[in-house]
Design a protein around this motif. Structure first.
Motif, short mmCIF file in Angstrom:
data_model
loop_
_atom_site.label_atom_id
_atom_site.label_comp_id
_atom_site.label_asym_id
_atom_site.label_seq_id
_atom_site.Cartn_x
_atom_site.Cartn_y
_atom_site.Cartn_z
N ASP A 160 0.84 -1.20 0.00
CA ASP A 160 0.00 0.00 0.00
C ASP A 160 0.87 1.25 0.00
O ASP A 160 0.63 2.21 -0.75
CB ASP A 160 -0.92 -0.02 1.24
CG ASP A 160 -1.92 1.13 1.23
OD1 ASP A 160 -2.34 1.53 0.13
OD2 ASP A 160 -2.28 1.59 2.33
N ASP A 222 1.06 6.87 3.57
CA ASP A 222 0.67 5.68 4.33
C ASP A 222 1.30 5.68 5.73
O ASP A 222 1.45 4.64 6.35
CB ASP A 222 1.04 4.39 3.57
CG ASP A 222 0.24 3.18 4.05
OD1 ASP A 222 -0.95 3.36 4.38
OD2 ASP A 222 0.80 2.08 4.12
N HIS A 243 -4.12 6.67 5.83
CA HIS A 243 -5.43 6.16 6.26
C HIS A 243 -5.39 5.61 7.68
O HIS A 243 -6.33 5.00 8.14
CB HIS A 243 -5.95 5.08 5.29
CG HIS A 243 -5.17 3.79 5.36
ND1 HIS A 243 -5.73 2.60 5.73
CD2 HIS A 243 -3.86 3.53 5.12
CE1 HIS A 243 -4.81 1.64 5.69
NE2 HIS A 243 -3.67 2.19 5.33
N HIS A 244 -4.27 5.80 8.37
CA HIS A 244 -4.20 5.37 9.78
C HIS A 244 -4.85 6.44 10.66
O HIS A 244 -5.06 7.56 10.23
CB HIS A 244 -2.74 5.14 10.17
CG HIS A 244 -2.11 3.99 9.44
ND1 HIS A 244 -1.32 4.17 8.31
CD2 HIS A 244 -2.21 2.66 9.63
CE1 HIS A 244 -0.95 2.98 7.86
NE2 HIS A 244 -1.47 2.06 8.63
N THR A 264 -4.39 3.50 1.79
CA THR A 264 -4.03 4.79 1.19
C THR A 264 -4.20 4.71 -0.32
O THR A 264 -4.49 5.71 -0.99
CB THR A 264 -2.57 5.14 1.55
OG1 THR A 264 -2.46 5.18 2.98
CG2 THR A 264 -2.17 6.51 1.01
N ASP A 294 -3.74 -4.61 2.03
CA ASP A 294 -4.06 -3.86 3.24
C ASP A 294 -5.43 -4.23 3.80
O ASP A 294 -5.65 -4.15 5.00
CB ASP A 294 -4.02 -2.35 2.97
CG ASP A 294 -2.84 -1.69 3.67
OD1 ASP A 294 -1.78 -2.34 3.72
OD2 ASP A 294 -2.97 -0.56 4.16
MN LIG Z 1 -1.90 1.19 4.34
#
Ligand SMILES: [Mn+2]
Length: 480
Positions: A160, A222, A243-244, A264, A294
């Motif tokens: 990712d 990411d 996207h965390h 991401t 992911d």
């Molecule tokens: Mn990721």
């Protein structure tokens, strides 16, 4: 099938006249003498829609579908009654606000949907696409003046991260020289190495803040800056796309963090689509692989947007490359040493061990995975020589002590060793290995792993047994 379209809102005719034609032939209701609201609307019929006579031009023996969009429920029901009396074989689709839809069993063969159920998602999609397109403009503006961009990925970057880094680089029209992918740790997983090889990608390993000096601009993909701690040397980060969960405590000039997304890669895919940038095979394959891994093939933390992106990428990706990335190929010349190693495979006290000699580093991990499938193996070790090091991949079945801890205790002093609960890696310089185990061959490797290593496993197993309450003495499979 003929589709009768009836509404007291003429805008609705414009909404459907280009979208249903493929499957049904629409006939629009207009009042007597009313001008056609759209010049090329198509077939129309006229009269009082609540009068069965109005439907005389249609054959009552045929089947029809009717779409009824009225602001008031009473009006919709009046029209539906007249219509079904004239044409009894008609399917009815009602569209309106929730409180103005007929109850679900009011008519035969009916379906009632609110406006937002029927069109809401695509309208929202259009609004978001508009905003995303301008996000891409902002992103480009932030990096427009950059002499050299460092695209920072997590340590041992995953697909990712790699795919999203590649996508970012293309979005801002840079190449591998003017915007390299950077990581504080090398890519090690065989699948990820296969991805780099198949898609001709490079990730540059960096050591610390000094290595960042040549870059006028930095982007985190990411991952968010706080994860790097002081390794960034207090450098300002220009772009963060991730996207965390929101990490906070930093300020980037462009920041797009969407914790609801499974990858991401989904954000990057939306950038491409919104900005109208063609998606080539290489990008689509990379992003699809990132999204796939992911989300564990859309099985974990998947949003509607991830599925949309997946669907889009799937049509543009090279499925053959994708398959090869998922199952990294074994070099032909490695197969012979494989065969020899497997023939002499040793399994003692739950530890499966194979020495495969000089080999490409990622093959060692592949063989270790395979060894763990050997009947009776709780632990698997594959060791070989890669470059200037003896490298060993260690796997455990997941219900015994952490692999990373064990290798650290046994090999931590003479090489680098570490990993997670179920997999770990040992790297010992050839010279150090030779000195410690009197050789650089299968025999020496066996001494290393069937010596201190097995000793450590036995010790742990004993400790586990002692910790077990007497009543569940048989259950040695407790999660640690
Ligand atoms: Mn990721």
């Amino acid at each position: 099938m003929k589709c009768l379209v009836l509404s007291d809102q003429r805008l609705f005719y414009g909404l459907v006249c280009r979208s249903v034609g493929a499957w049904v032939t629409p006939y629009y209701h207009l009042d007597k003498g009313e001008r056609t609201p759209y010049p090329d609307l198509g077939e129309v019929f006229r009269g009082d829609p609540a009068d069965p006579e109005t439907y005389r031009m249609f054959d009552p023996a045929d089947q029809y579908v009717a779409v009824l969009a009225y602001a008031q429920r009473s009006e919709a029901e009046r029209v539906a009654r007249a219509l079904t009396r004239a044409l009894p074989q008609t399917y009815l689709l009602f569209l309106s606000l929730d409180e103005h839809l007929p109850e679900s069993a009011k008519f035969e063969r009916m379906r009632a949907r609110t406006w937002d159920e029927a069109f809401g998602r695509s309208l929202l999609h259009e609004i978001r696409t508009l905003v995303t397109a301008w996000d891409v403009e902002r992103l480009r503006a932030v990096l427009a003046e950059a002499k050299k961009i460092g695209i920072l990925l997590q340590n041992d970057p995953d697909p990712d991260a790699i795919a999203s880094g590649l996508a970012l680089r293309s979005l801002v029209n840079r190449n591998r020289v003017s915007a390299p992918l950077l990581s504080f740790g090398a890519v090690t997983r065989p699948e990820n190495l296969a991805m780099l090889r198949i898609l001709d990608l490079q990730v540059q390993t960096i050591a610390g803040p000094k290595d960042l000096e040549e870059f006028s601009h930095l982007a985190c993909v990411d991952i968010q800056p706080p994860v790097f701690g002081d390794r960034l040397g207090g450098r300002q980060i220009d772009v963060v796309i991730d996207h965390h969960p929101e990490a906070g405590g930093y300020n980037a000039r462009f920041q797009d963090v969407r914790p609801g997304y499974g990858a991401t890669a989904t954000i990057m895919t939306e950038y491409f689509r919104a900005a109208g940038i063609p998606m080539n095979q290489r990008h689509a394959t990379a992003l699809l692989y990132g999204l796939k891994t992911d989300t564990l093939l859309l099985g974990r933390e998947t949003s509607h947007e991830d599925i949309e992106a997946f669907y889009f990428l799937y049509r543009h990706a090279n499925l053959n490359w994708l398959r090869r990335m998922g199952n990294p190929e074994i070099p032909r010349d490695a197969l012979a040493s494989f065969g020899r190693a497997l023939a002499r495979l040793e399994l003692d006290d739950g530890l499966a061990f194979a020495w495969i000699g000089q080999v490409r580093e990622d093959v060692i991990a592949q063989v270790a995975d395979l060894l763990l499938q050997v009947e009776g193996a709780e632990w698997a070790v594959c060791a070989g020589i890669a470059g200037d090091n003896v490298v060993a991949s260690v796997r455990n079945a997941g219900y015994v002590r952490a692999a990373g801890d064990v290798v650290k205790r046994v090999f931590g002093e003479i090489g680098s060793a570490g990993g997670h609960r179920t997999m770990a890696k040992v790297v010992v310089p050839k010279e150090a290995f030779k000195n410690r185990w009197q050789g650089l061959n299968e025999k020496a490797a066996r001494r290393a792993f069937y010596g201190a290593f097995l000793e450590e496993l036995r010790r742990l197993r004993e400790a586990d047994r002692r910790e077990q309450p007497a009543a569940s003495g048989a259950a040695t499979g407790a999660q640690s």
